[in-house]
Motif scaffolding. Sequence first.
Motif, PDB file in Angstrom:
ATOM      1  N   TYR A  49       0.666  -1.013   0.087  1.00  0.00           N
ATOM      2  CA  TYR A  49       0.100   0.059   0.245  1.00  0.00           C
ATOM      3  C   TYR A  49       0.824   1.105   0.047  1.00  0.00           C
ATOM      4  CZ  TYR A  49      -3.190  -3.408   1.964  1.00  0.00           C
ATOM      5  OH  TYR A  49      -3.963  -4.633   2.309  1.00  0.00           O
ATOM      6  N   VAL A  50       0.490   2.371  -0.678  1.00  0.00           N
ATOM      7  CA  VAL A  50       0.960   3.577  -0.529  1.00  0.00           C
ATOM      8  C   VAL A  50      -0.308   4.557  -0.126  1.00  0.00           C
ATOM      9  CG1 VAL A  50       3.108   3.159  -1.947  1.00  0.00           C
ATOM     10  CG2 VAL A  50       0.852   4.040  -2.830  1.00  0.00           C
ATOM     11  N   TYR A  51       0.226   5.736   0.339  1.00  0.00           N
ATOM     12  CA  TYR A  51      -0.634   6.994   0.653  1.00  0.00           C
ATOM     13  C   TYR A  51      -0.311   7.683  -0.772  1.00  0.00           C
ATOM     14  CZ  TYR A  51      -1.565   5.714   5.377  1.00  0.00           C
ATOM     15  OH  TYR A  51      -1.803   5.059   6.528  1.00  0.00           O
ATOM     16  N   ILE A  52      -1.530   8.208  -1.084  1.00  0.00           N
ATOM     17  CA  ILE A  52      -1.536   9.206  -2.452  1.00  0.00           C
ATOM     18  C   ILE A  52      -2.412  10.429  -2.216  1.00  0.00           C
ATOM     19  CG2 ILE A  52      -1.229   7.141  -4.239  1.00  0.00           C
ATOM     20  CD1 ILE A  52      -4.216   7.528  -5.048  1.00  0.00           C
ATOM     21  N   ASP A  53      -2.259  11.356  -3.022  1.00  0.00           N
ATOM     22  CA  ASP A  53      -3.138  12.771  -2.855  1.00  0.00           C
ATOM     23  C   ASP A  53      -3.941  12.578  -4.074  1.00  0.00           C
ATOM     24  OD1 ASP A  53      -2.261  14.038  -0.637  1.00  0.00           O
ATOM     25  OD2 ASP A  53      -0.676  14.785  -1.577  1.00  0.00           O
ATOM     26  N   ASP A  54      -5.323  12.706  -3.789  1.00  0.00           N
ATOM     27  CA  ASP A  54      -6.314  12.991  -4.905  1.00  0.00           C
ATOM     28  C   ASP A  54      -7.355  13.987  -4.510  1.00  0.00           C
ATOM     29  OD1 ASP A  54      -7.728  11.322  -3.355  1.00  0.00           O
ATOM     30  OD2 ASP A  54      -8.041   9.719  -4.780  1.00  0.00           O
ATOM     31  N   LYS A  55      -8.472  13.968  -5.477  1.00  0.00           N
ATOM     32  CA  LYS A  55      -9.550  14.970  -5.019  1.00  0.00           C
ATOM     33  C   LYS A  55     -10.443  14.456  -4.067  1.00  0.00           C
ATOM     34  CE  LYS A  55      -9.800  16.757  -9.808  1.00  0.00           C
ATOM     35  NZ  LYS A  55     -10.583  16.905 -11.004  1.00  0.00           N
ATOM     36  N   ILE A  56     -10.718  13.423  -3.837  1.00  0.00           N
ATOM     37  CA  ILE A  56     -11.656  12.748  -2.761  1.00  0.00           C
ATOM     38  C   ILE A  56     -11.314  12.710  -1.370  1.00  0.00           C
ATOM     39  CG2 ILE A  56     -13.058  11.452  -4.504  1.00  0.00           C
ATOM     40  CD1 ILE A  56     -11.469   9.032  -3.402  1.00  0.00           C
ATOM     41  N   SER A  57      -9.772  12.766  -1.229  1.00  0.00           N
ATOM     42  CA  SER A  57      -9.165  12.758  -0.246  1.00  0.00           C
ATOM     43  C   SER A  57      -8.123  14.084   0.164  1.00  0.00           C
ATOM     44  CB  SER A  57      -8.136  11.608   0.055  1.00  0.00           C
ATOM     45  OG  SER A  57      -7.156  11.811  -0.756  1.00  0.00           O
ATOM     46  N   ASN A  58      -8.487  15.105  -0.362  1.00  0.00           N
ATOM     47  CA  ASN A  58      -7.773  16.463  -0.297  1.00  0.00           C
ATOM     48  C   ASN A  58      -8.100  16.943   0.902  1.00  0.00           C
ATOM     49  OD1 ASN A  58      -5.979  18.692  -1.018  1.00  0.00           O
ATOM     50  ND2 ASN A  58      -7.999  19.856  -1.403  1.00  0.00           N
ATOM     51  N   GLY A  59      -6.917  17.332   1.644  1.00  0.00           N
ATOM     52  CA  GLY A  59      -6.764  17.985   2.910  1.00  0.00           C
ATOM     53  C   GLY A  59      -6.882  17.062   4.018  1.00  0.00           C
ATOM     54  N   ILE A  60      -7.245  15.767   3.970  1.00  0.00           N
ATOM     55  CA  ILE A  60      -7.134  14.799   4.912  1.00  0.00           C
ATOM     56  C   ILE A  60      -5.421  14.348   5.285  1.00  0.00           C
ATOM     57  CG2 ILE A  60      -7.536  12.406   5.683  1.00  0.00           C
ATOM     58  CD1 ILE A  60     -10.034  12.756   3.891  1.00  0.00           C
ATOM     59  N   GLU A  61      -5.417  14.376   6.453  1.00  0.00           N
ATOM     60  CA  GLU A  61      -3.911  14.116   6.851  1.00  0.00           C
ATOM     61  C   GLU A  61      -3.749  12.870   7.775  1.00  0.00           C
ATOM     62  OE1 GLU A  61      -1.261  15.882   5.898  1.00  0.00           O
ATOM     63  OE2 GLU A  61      -2.251  17.335   4.806  1.00  0.00           O
ATOM     64  N   ALA A 257       1.861  -8.738  14.601  1.00  0.00           N
ATOM     65  CA  ALA A 257       2.132  -9.974  13.647  1.00  0.00           C
ATOM     66  C   ALA A 257       0.913 -10.143  12.705  1.00  0.00           C
ATOM     67  CB  ALA A 257       2.161 -11.355  14.640  1.00  0.00           C
ATOM     68  N   ILE A 258      -0.291  -9.991  12.882  1.00  0.00           N
ATOM     69  CA  ILE A 258      -1.021 -10.215  11.835  1.00  0.00           C
ATOM     70  C   ILE A 258      -1.348  -8.866  10.949  1.00  0.00           C
ATOM     71  CG2 ILE A 258      -2.415 -11.872  12.971  1.00  0.00           C
ATOM     72  CD1 ILE A 258      -4.258 -10.161  14.155  1.00  0.00           C
ATOM     73  N   THR A 259      -1.048  -7.766  11.411  1.00  0.00           N
ATOM     74  CA  THR A 259      -0.885  -6.563  10.732  1.00  0.00           C
ATOM     75  C   THR A 259       0.483  -6.241   9.875  1.00  0.00           C
ATOM     76  OG1 THR A 259      -0.507  -5.153  12.547  1.00  0.00           O
ATOM     77  CG2 THR A 259      -3.161  -5.421  11.943  1.00  0.00           C
ATOM     78  N   SER A 260       1.351  -7.176  10.008  1.00  0.00           N
ATOM     79  CA  SER A 260       2.587  -7.060   9.225  1.00  0.00           C
ATOM     80  C   SER A 260       2.700  -8.157   8.154  1.00  0.00           C
ATOM     81  CB  SER A 260       3.663  -7.044  10.482  1.00  0.00           C
ATOM     82  OG  SER A 260       3.575  -5.787  11.507  1.00  0.00           O
ATOM     83  N   ASP A 261       3.499  -7.806   7.318  1.00  0.00           N
ATOM     84  CA  ASP A 261       3.743  -8.721   6.267  1.00  0.00           C
ATOM     85  C   ASP A 261       4.722  -9.786   6.694  1.00  0.00           C
ATOM     86  OD1 ASP A 261       2.369  -8.207   3.682  1.00  0.00           O
ATOM     87  OD2 ASP A 261       3.795  -6.609   3.481  1.00  0.00           O
ATOM     88  N   ARG A 262       4.412 -11.032   6.608  1.00  0.00           N
ATOM     89  CA  ARG A 262       5.418 -12.111   6.866  1.00  0.00           C
ATOM     90  C   ARG A 262       5.857 -12.844   5.707  1.00  0.00           C
ATOM     91  NH1 ARG A 262       4.667 -12.610  12.705  1.00  0.00           N
ATOM     92  NH2 ARG A 262       6.320 -13.999  12.543  1.00  0.00           N
ATOM     93  N   ARG A 267      -0.188  -9.169   5.164  1.00  0.00           N
ATOM     94  CA  ARG A 267      -0.648  -8.319   6.278  1.00  0.00           C
ATOM     95  C   ARG A 267      -2.276  -8.120   6.204  1.00  0.00           C
ATOM     96  NH1 ARG A 267       2.190  -2.599   5.862  1.00  0.00           N
ATOM     97  NH2 ARG A 267       3.689  -4.035   5.254  1.00  0.00           N
ATOM     98  N   MET A 268      -2.949  -8.052   7.299  1.00  0.00           N
ATOM     99  CA  MET A 268      -4.166  -7.639   7.523  1.00  0.00           C
ATOM    100  C   MET A 268      -4.168  -6.163   7.670  1.00  0.00           C
ATOM    101  SD  MET A 268      -6.017 -10.641   9.566  1.00  0.00           S
ATOM    102  CE  MET A 268      -5.966 -12.353   8.998  1.00  0.00           C
ATOM    103  N   LEU A 269      -5.479  -5.654   7.490  1.00  0.00           N
ATOM    104  CA  LEU A 269      -5.538  -4.068   7.932  1.00  0.00           C
ATOM    105  C   LEU A 269      -5.891  -3.927   9.508  1.00  0.00           C
ATOM    106  CD1 LEU A 269      -7.228  -2.723   4.784  1.00  0.00           C
ATOM    107  CD2 LEU A 269      -4.654  -2.111   5.385  1.00  0.00           C
ATOM    108  N   PRO A 270      -5.628  -2.795  10.035  1.00  0.00           N
ATOM    109  CA  PRO A 270      -5.855  -2.682  11.449  1.00  0.00           C
ATOM    110  C   PRO A 270      -7.342  -3.035  12.020  1.00  0.00           C
ATOM    111  CG  PRO A 270      -4.780  -0.716  10.706  1.00  0.00           C
ATOM    112  CD  PRO A 270      -4.953  -1.587   9.468  1.00  0.00           C
TER     113      PRO A 270
END
Length: 367
Positions: A49-61, A257-262, A267-270
């Motif tokens: 996964y990566v974080y990207i900037d786009d219109k629908i998430s503009n301003g979310i930190e 362990a379950i939210t990290s790549d092994r 991984r799973m998400l939080p």
Amino acid sequence: MRLISLEVLQPGMVIAKTIWNEAYRPLLQKDVVVSQGIIERLKQLNIKYVYIDDKISNGIEVHESIPIEVRMAAIKKITESFHKLKGVEGKKASYVLDQQSGEIGKLIDGLLESILKSTEMLTILTDSYIYDEYLYQHSFQVTLYSLAIAKELGLTYDEMKLIGTGAILHDVGKIQIPSTVLFKPGRLTDEEFELIKQHTTFGFDILRNLHSISLLVAHCAFQHHERLDGSGYPRGLTEKDIHPYAKIIAVADVFDAITSDRVYRDRMLPAQGIEIIESGSGKIFDSKVVEAFKRSVVHYPNGTIVLLSDGRRGVVAKQNLQDAAHPVIRIFEENNEILRSTYILNLEEHLHIAIEKIETDYLAHAE
């Protein structure tokens, strides 16, 4: 910014969060425009996964729970400490670790300073950091989660420091497990799994001989795989015989362990990891610890696209500190149509609406 799966990352998208390596050097800078070459490189690094900037998430930190310089210094110290123990056994290993106890204590003090003054829950910055070896990152993350739980439980500074030390060193016994077994990509044989289980005893033997660190730290290493119902190891202890500190570290250890790549699975998400922890509450995990953990960690990180039970789609914009499972959502889609203007929906005020699905592979029609 928002979280997106590498599977749907496309050339032209803009990176919103710098990715760092273990040497505190940027592998991919914020604001870089993605190319096909960058996508291929990220795949080689096993980035999911990566974080990207786009219109629908503009301003979310997405805010750092721990300053990056504190994180990197801590992981560097853990790495150095574990490396010094490789190939060293018995009382000599205890002596080597004893010489580093002062630095480990300072490390815990630094983490406690950050955690105690923070008013926010811990946020997992997925794939924002790349490390050569999982063990060091894992030891650091388990320490963070353990300290956050201890803080939520209202423990004293001295108690938190002991738990932090126990968490950092909970897997120290793994240095005596052959790497071919520890990082085996396939299924372990019964004999290999029995060897892996011995890391709790190896760790206890190293830590119980330290003169500068409490014996409770040794018991954290010894008992962090014990479970309330007696199904754990190495001694099959039940609830009354497991130390409270080990109960805290057990939850932190499994969640990381379950939210990290092994080597053997992704991984799973939080939120998925929290669901698994919650399913064991009162059975294998202490229920008070689980509840404290749920209040301490972000379930749905800011920037996560979610599908709601009423069919609306939105991006997590803000956390509710009193109710981590019900964040504030920026709604951008209804009836599978992008809205001309977004609006805010606070799930804490609409408990009949649930988050049905996390969608890291979502692509807006405009994209």
